[in-house]
Design a protein around this motif. Structure first.
Motif, short mmCIF file in Angstrom:
data_model
loop_
_atom_site.label_atom_id
_atom_site.label_comp_id
_atom_site.label_asym_id
_atom_site.label_seq_id
_atom_site.Cartn_x
_atom_site.Cartn_y
_atom_site.Cartn_z
N TYR A 151 -4.04 4.72 5.46
CA TYR A 151 -3.46 4.88 4.12
C TYR A 151 -4.43 4.50 3.00
CZ TYR A 151 1.06 6.41 5.70
OH TYR A 151 2.07 7.15 6.25
N ARG A 152 -5.47 3.80 3.32
CA ARG A 152 -6.51 3.54 2.31
C ARG A 152 -7.47 4.72 2.16
NH1 ARG A 152 -8.01 -2.61 3.67
NH2 ARG A 152 -6.48 -3.62 2.32
N SER A 153 -7.47 5.62 3.13
CA SER A 153 -8.36 6.77 3.08
C SER A 153 -7.88 7.74 2.01
CB SER A 153 -8.40 7.48 4.44
OG SER A 153 -7.17 8.17 4.66
N PRO A 154 -8.72 8.65 1.56
CA PRO A 154 -8.30 9.61 0.54
C PRO A 154 -7.06 10.42 0.96
CG PRO A 154 -10.68 9.62 0.71
CD PRO A 154 -10.17 8.75 1.84
N ILE B 104 0.64 9.16 0.14
CA ILE B 104 1.45 8.20 -0.61
C ILE B 104 1.80 8.76 -1.99
CG2 ILE B 104 1.41 5.94 -1.74
CD1 ILE B 104 -0.37 4.99 0.65
N ASP B 105 0.82 9.33 -2.65
CA ASP B 105 1.05 9.85 -4.00
C ASP B 105 2.01 11.04 -4.00
OD1 ASP B 105 -0.61 7.90 -5.04
OD2 ASP B 105 -2.37 9.22 -5.14
N LEU C 172 0.82 -1.20 0.00
CA LEU C 172 0.00 0.00 0.00
C LEU C 172 0.86 1.27 0.00
CD1 LEU C 172 -2.92 1.07 0.18
CD2 LEU C 172 -2.72 0.89 2.66
N GLY D 126 -4.78 9.55 3.13
CA GLY D 126 -3.65 8.62 3.17
C GLY D 126 -3.11 8.36 1.78
N GLN D 127 -4.02 8.18 0.81
CA GLN D 127 -3.60 7.98 -0.58
C GLN D 127 -2.89 9.22 -1.12
OE1 GLN D 127 -3.84 5.16 -2.85
NE2 GLN D 127 -3.80 4.39 -0.76
N LYS D 128 -3.37 10.38 -0.73
CA LYS D 128 -2.73 11.62 -1.16
C LYS D 128 -1.30 11.69 -0.61
CE LYS D 128 -3.31 16.60 -1.48
NZ LYS D 128 -4.20 17.75 -1.23
N LYS E 77 3.63 1.59 -1.36
CA LYS E 77 4.40 1.63 -2.62
C LYS E 77 5.90 1.73 -2.33
CE LYS E 77 0.46 3.74 -4.92
NZ LYS E 77 -0.08 4.90 -5.60
#
Length: 157
Positions: free
Chosen positions: A107-110, A116-117, A38, A112-114, A40
């Protein structure tokens, strides 16, 4: 001296189980693997290797002729399929399974994804900040180094 070395090696070998990591449950390791994927981490590690190779050839241009050798070495010993289990073990060591599950949820939340990105850009820009600060203050560093060299010359017999 030889007996001392042999005794030390034997002591470490016998103590090995005392230093062994506790056995992790399959679900604990699965959670660690899920987080590693997750986050990455493969992407981050590959980007780090690229940055390191570029820094090596920039700082030492004669190393450019060996870039293929360095890449071959990295591909052999830092291949993701070799490294991933070690990252999983590290996360499983540092976090309990319930903690890993909480981190995964974040990290699966929006947001959290932001995070990571944006991580690659954050790392690049953080490096630029550090580099800029060093360049801005290079005269002071040079002064400090000159003072230290003078001190060392004055203390030598």
């Amino acid at each position: 001296m030889k007996k001392l070395v042999v005794a030390a090696v034997l002591a470490l070998a016998l103590a090995g189980p005392a230093f062994a990591q506790p056995e992790r449950s399959p679900s604990h390791l699965q959670a660690a693997g899920e987080l590693v994927d997750l986050l990455k981490l493969e992407r981050s590690m590959m980007a780090g290797i690229e940055m390191m190779l570029q820094a090596q050839t920039t700082a030492n241009p004669e190393m450019a002729q060996f870039e293929d050798v360095m890449r071959e070495f990295m591909a052999r010993y830092l291949a993701w399929e070799r490294i991933r289990p070690e990252f999983m073990a590290l996360y499983a060591e540092l976090y309990t399974e319930p903690e890993l599950r909480q981190i995964i949820t974040f990290y699966r939340s929006p947001i959290g994804q932001k995070m990571i990105d944006n991580e690659p850009q954050m790392m690049q820009r953080a490096g630029e900040i550090g580099e800029r600060k060093v360049v801005e203050n290079m005269p002071e560093l040079m002064r400090m180094l000159t003072e230290r060299m003078a001190q060392q010359q004055n203390t030598r017999p």
